[in-house]
Motif scaffolding. Sequence first.
Motif: not given
Length: 305
Positions: A1-16, A66-73, A91-95
């Motif tokens: 389920m993880t992304a590959t290099s040059n992509t980030a894991n968002t809650v909706l899946g890998p995004v460049p 474009g993106t908010v990182v939810d780092a609360g654990g 439409g905001v990416h969430i990591v």
Amino acid sequence: MTATSNTANTVLGPVPAAELGLVAVGERLLSVLPGAQYAYDIELDRSVIFRAIADKLTAFKAAGGGTVVDAGGMFAGRDVPLLEALSRATGVHIVASAGQMEEGMLGGYFLTPQTNPPTPWPAEKFDVLYGNEVTEGMVVPRVERRGSAGLVSTAVTAAGMTPTDESQLRGSARAALRTGVPLTFRAGTDPVAELAVALSEGLDAARVAVSDAGDAAAAIAEQGAYVVFAGLDQLAAAVSFAGAGNAERTLVATGGAALAFGYDEGEMPETTYDVLITSLPEELREQILVTNPAALLSVSAVKGA
């Protein structure tokens, strides 16, 4: 389920990573003090929560975000289905993050002595727990997994690193190394020594972001790690630090939550995210809000994979 290099894991899946846009790192969307959900005077109405957070994400996007990182654990209000719905609606990416905060915020399960004589919860157990949230999906809660965590986030006790903090920091670093996602942590009294603990597990400094570094910020950056200036009152310090030749190692966060429950007044301030964009000088926005977060959040190649 993880992304590959040059992509980030968002809650909706890998995004460049190049498509993350302006990023608010180290944030909390919904922050609930562990146990507060059971208090008689706290009502967690999901429809009200959704609308309140969606309004702030919409304002962030309107400001160019474009993106908010939810780092609360894992156990401080993280609600993966809610984050998925918010991302789809705005439409905001969430990591979202695996990990937990410092010893004082851990539940009793993680403080149970594991040996005789007692020792902290082992680093290898934290490694497996957090790493699996990346490779198998985030727990919702206990009955299913969905979406890969995009980072591991933890903290050191403000008064100084405890044995449990050290065990968790080591396990978090191992999980980040094993899965290719970054590690972020809030420092305690000795940020340089605490960073050294994480790096001793083999993690590259460029895969680590440290908040509350204080006077150690320059030393953290010199080692190649990112320095997160968390709090709107820290934005001026971030601009000064970046202007002193550290722009490539500087990140900013609001240090608050879109919505918080159960905290004492001022302990977890409620905030908006568009202020990060409007408060930074235009000449620094691309580096601090786009380039640096994209580099940090990109899933790195895993050695031996």
